[in-house]
Write a protein that holds these residues in place. Structure first.
Motif, short mmCIF file in Angstrom:
data_model
loop_
_atom_site.label_atom_id
_atom_site.label_comp_id
_atom_site.label_asym_id
_atom_site.label_seq_id
_atom_site.Cartn_x
_atom_site.Cartn_y
_atom_site.Cartn_z
N MET A 41 0.72 -1.03 -0.14
CA MET A 41 -0.20 -0.45 0.08
C MET A 41 1.19 1.07 0.33
O MET A 41 1.84 1.18 1.08
CB MET A 41 -1.52 -0.14 0.87
CG MET A 41 -1.62 -0.86 1.35
SD MET A 41 -2.93 -0.89 -0.35
CE MET A 41 -3.94 0.49 0.05
N LEU A 42 0.45 2.20 -0.48
CA LEU A 42 1.52 3.74 -0.76
C LEU A 42 0.26 4.50 -0.50
O LEU A 42 1.03 5.71 0.24
CB LEU A 42 1.61 3.63 -2.11
CG LEU A 42 2.39 2.87 -3.05
CD1 LEU A 42 2.57 3.40 -4.29
CD2 LEU A 42 3.90 2.87 -2.17
N GLU A 43 -1.29 4.73 0.01
CA GLU A 43 -2.05 5.38 0.25
C GLU A 43 -3.11 5.11 0.40
O GLU A 43 -3.71 4.38 -0.07
CB GLU A 43 -1.45 7.06 -1.27
CG GLU A 43 -2.67 7.75 -0.32
CD GLU A 43 -2.18 8.52 0.32
OE1 GLU A 43 -2.76 9.00 1.42
OE2 GLU A 43 -0.88 9.96 0.54
N PHE A 44 -3.66 6.29 1.57
CA PHE A 44 -5.05 5.63 1.93
C PHE A 44 -5.59 6.14 1.09
O PHE A 44 -6.87 5.38 0.16
CB PHE A 44 -5.18 5.89 3.66
CG PHE A 44 -4.95 5.33 4.35
CD1 PHE A 44 -4.73 4.59 4.89
CD2 PHE A 44 -3.46 6.53 4.86
CE1 PHE A 44 -3.73 3.45 5.97
CE2 PHE A 44 -2.90 5.96 6.17
CZ PHE A 44 -2.73 4.71 6.29
N GLU A 45 -5.92 7.78 0.88
CA GLU A 45 -7.04 7.39 -0.39
C GLU A 45 -6.48 9.08 -1.60
O GLU A 45 -5.50 9.65 -0.92
CB GLU A 45 -8.16 8.16 1.24
CG GLU A 45 -9.20 7.63 1.58
CD GLU A 45 -10.31 7.90 1.97
OE1 GLU A 45 -11.14 8.70 1.13
OE2 GLU A 45 -10.38 7.57 3.74
N PRO A 46 -7.06 8.56 -2.56
CA PRO A 46 -6.56 7.61 -2.71
C PRO A 46 -6.47 7.01 -2.54
O PRO A 46 -5.63 6.16 -2.55
CB PRO A 46 -7.14 7.64 -4.59
CG PRO A 46 -6.03 8.57 -4.83
CD PRO A 46 -6.61 9.53 -3.85
N PRO A 47 -7.32 5.08 -2.89
CA PRO A 47 -6.40 3.59 -2.27
C PRO A 47 -4.72 3.43 -3.09
O PRO A 47 -5.87 3.33 -4.42
CB PRO A 47 -7.68 3.03 -2.38
CG PRO A 47 -8.08 3.03 -1.87
CD PRO A 47 -8.28 4.97 -2.36
N LEU A 48 -3.72 4.11 -3.08
CA LEU A 48 -2.52 3.50 -3.40
C LEU A 48 -2.17 2.25 -3.73
O LEU A 48 -1.74 2.63 -2.51
CB LEU A 48 -1.75 4.86 -4.36
CG LEU A 48 -2.64 5.98 -4.78
CD1 LEU A 48 -1.75 7.28 -4.97
CD2 LEU A 48 -3.54 5.62 -6.39
N LEU A 49 -1.85 1.78 -4.50
CA LEU A 49 -0.88 0.52 -4.38
C LEU A 49 0.88 -0.05 -5.05
O LEU A 49 0.10 0.97 -6.42
CB LEU A 49 -1.32 -0.96 -3.56
CG LEU A 49 -2.22 -1.20 -4.89
CD1 LEU A 49 -1.32 -2.87 -6.00
CD2 LEU A 49 -3.14 -2.10 -4.30
N SER A 50 1.27 -0.65 -4.59
CA SER A 50 2.45 -0.35 -5.92
C SER A 50 2.78 -1.93 -5.92
O SER A 50 2.08 -3.28 -5.06
CB SER A 50 3.78 -0.86 -4.73
OG SER A 50 5.20 -0.97 -5.97
N CYS A 51 2.22 -3.06 -7.14
CA CYS A 51 2.80 -3.95 -7.37
C CYS A 51 4.56 -3.92 -8.48
O CYS A 51 4.27 -3.30 -9.26
CB CYS A 51 1.66 -4.68 -7.84
SG CYS A 51 0.95 -4.75 -9.73
N VAL A 52 4.83 -5.50 -8.11
CA VAL A 52 5.84 -5.22 -8.96
C VAL A 52 5.45 -6.84 -10.10
O VAL A 52 5.28 -7.65 -9.43
CB VAL A 52 7.34 -6.25 -8.41
CG1 VAL A 52 8.38 -6.25 -9.75
CG2 VAL A 52 7.29 -4.69 -7.58
N VAL A 53 5.72 -6.77 -11.16
CA VAL A 53 5.27 -7.60 -12.66
C VAL A 53 7.02 -7.75 -13.33
O VAL A 53 7.33 -6.23 -13.63
CB VAL A 53 3.70 -7.34 -12.63
CG1 VAL A 53 3.67 -8.80 -13.76
CG2 VAL A 53 3.15 -7.15 -11.57
N SER A 54 7.34 -8.98 -13.27
CA SER A 54 8.35 -9.14 -14.20
C SER A 54 8.09 -9.02 -16.10
O SER A 54 7.02 -9.51 -15.49
CB SER A 54 8.80 -10.56 -13.56
OG SER A 54 10.32 -9.98 -14.88
N ASN A 55 8.65 -8.62 -16.73
CA ASN A 55 8.08 -8.24 -18.26
C ASN A 55 9.00 -9.06 -18.66
O ASN A 55 8.07 -9.28 -19.46
CB ASN A 55 9.37 -7.16 -18.56
CG ASN A 55 10.76 -7.28 -18.36
OD1 ASN A 55 11.30 -8.92 -17.95
ND2 ASN A 55 11.75 -6.57 -18.80
N ARG A 56 9.40 -9.81 -17.95
CA ARG A 56 8.67 -11.79 -18.29
C ARG A 56 8.12 -12.57 -18.03
O ARG A 56 7.61 -13.47 -18.90
CB ARG A 56 10.03 -12.59 -17.45
CG ARG A 56 11.95 -12.32 -17.62
CD ARG A 56 12.84 -12.75 -16.37
NE ARG A 56 12.57 -12.86 -15.70
CZ ARG A 56 12.98 -12.50 -14.89
NH1 ARG A 56 14.14 -11.71 -15.45
NH2 ARG A 56 12.54 -12.24 -13.59
#
Length: 178
Positions: A41-56
């Motif tokens: 999670m990065l922020e409450f409102e608006p709810p922001l999240l970070s995710c890692v998705v490999s280019n593979r």
């Protein structure tokens, strides 16, 4: 007992960021599921999240093309399916069919929710500035769903190399947060 040196390649298992999730994407009439444990999670409102998705990953191209996804939160009851999703590529296999998962139409995005998951977060990509270097997407949750019958979800937490911890006991402590 004194601490001992620990392999750097295994550090992620000490700091797992939260429950294992199933990221769904869809493009050109085809949906995909990816098992993922690198998110925060990065922020409450608006709810922001970070995710890692490999280019593979097959999901990377779908996420870049559509700029939307659903973060589905499974429980231990479907652990085998969660692991199975992480062990095959959606480029060659229909993971919904092979893993026995049920896609459900989302309201705000084209990617499906997963019926077997107790919660689902419909998301839109709002920042790709760190994708090229780190595979890190910033997502804004635009619609959230939760099964009210699941009051104490037993979520999965990846510790590495096929090991998972299941969240269990809930404790309530005094808090001034609202």
């Amino acid at each position: 007992m004194p601490k001992k040196s620990y392999p750097l390649a295994k550090v992620y298992g000490l700091l797992e960021p939260g429950p294992v999730v199933l990221l769904t994407t869809a493009a050109a009439g085809r949906a995909n599921v990816m098992t993922m444990s690198w998110h925060a999670m990065l922020e409450f409102e608006p709810p922001l999240l970070s995710c890692v998705v490999s280019n593979r990953n097959y999901s990377f191209d779908l996420l870049m093309a559509t700029r939307e996804c659903v973060i589905n939160i499974p429980t231990a009851e479907i652990a085998e399916q969660v692991v199975q999703c992480g062990n095959v590529s959606g480029a060659t296999v229909d993971k919904f069919l092979q893993c026995g998962l049920t896609p459900v139409a989302a309201k705000m995005v084209g990617a499906p929710l997963i019926a077997e998951c107790y919660a689902s977060l419909e998301c839109r990509v709002v920042d790709i500035s760190r994708v090229k270097k780190y595979g890190q997407f910033v997502l804004e949750v635009v619609k959230a769903w939760r099964d009210p019958a699941v009051t104490a979800p037993r979520t999965l937490h990846h510790l590495g190399y096929g090991k998972f911890m299941v969240a269990g006991d809930i404790i309530q402590l005094k808090s001034t947060m609202r």
